[in-house]
Design an enzyme around this catalytic site. Structure first.
Site: not given
Length: 246
Positions: A130, A143
């Site tokens: 990501s 995250y």
């Protein structure tokens, strides 16, 4: 026929990737926890469903047994974001869940399937990271820490497997609108999930990422696309997104 494993293939990027790899001629092993979903998708694309929890070593061993002695492509897509609290209000259990699935799970699946990838003579590991693995932002520490872990594990694998016939790649998507990612992150709050994409005319969708993944793994065996960072045109950076006024 070449074979591929796609983890987290019950929805979103994983399901789209399974479809596109099948269309490219791969027999796809669909690995995810929701057996009903992957069984339906396996029937659709002519693949094999293997109910798998990547955080369980026993479950991952069952996946390796189902795949057998040879594997061409592993797409480590299973992941997720849980919560968006600042560090001062962080939920330790949410952080553990994110690390377990995004890092430990990736390690366990890779470790279990690596002998089969080497045996193919031209294996490919593609980890779905990501842009959160490259930059920090408020409310995202758990995250971003996990996805930074995904990136570093990928880089380390490439160094450790330098003399083996296995490529190691990562795709790092930015804003991708899927059915579940934001909903899961905000614990089912549809209003907060929708706000992530509000006013963005064309965010990326799962099929965009699947298309790039399929391109990456189908390059000639000597070509290693170390990392591909992809965002929608509207997202110039993590904090800079063009939104149309309502």
């Amino acid at each position: 026929m070449k074979t591929a494993v796609v983890t987290g293939s019950s929805s979103g990027i994983g399901a789209a990737t399974a479809r596109q790899l099948a269309a490219a001629g791969y027999h796809v092993f669909l690995a995810a926890r929701r057996a009903d979903r992957i069984e339906a998708l396996a029937e659709e694309i002519g693949g094999t469903a293997v109910a798998t929890d990547v955080t369980s070593a026993e479950s991952v061993a069952g996946l390796a047994e189902a795949v057998g002695p040879r594997l061409d492509v592993l797409v480590n897509n299973a992941g997720g974001a849980f919560g968006s609290a600042p560090v001062a209000q962080a939920d330790a259990e949410q952080w553990r869940r994110m690390y377990e699935v995004n890092v430990i799970g990736l390690m366990q699946v890779t470790k279990a399937l690596l002998p089969a990838l080497i045996a193919s003579g031209a294996g490919t590991i593609l980890n779905v990271g990501s842009t959160a693995g490259r930059i920090a932002y408020e409310g995202g520490a758990g995250y971003t820490a996990a996805k930074h872990g995904t990136q570093v594990v990928t880089e380390t694998l490439r160094l450790e497997l330098w003399d083996q016939p296995v490529r190691v790649m990562e795709i790092a998507p930015g804003m991708v609108r899927t059915d579940e990612f934001a909903l899961v992150r905000f614990d089912g709050d549809e209003e907060r999930a929708a706000a992530v994409y509000a006013g963005v005319a064309e965010p990326l969708v799962a099929e965009d990422i699947a298309d790039i993944i399929t391109f990456m793994v189908t390059r000639p065996a000597h070509v290693n696309l170390d990392e591909v960072v992809v965002r929608p045109r509207a997202q110039a950076a993590q904090h800079k997104v063009h939104r149309n006024p309502r």
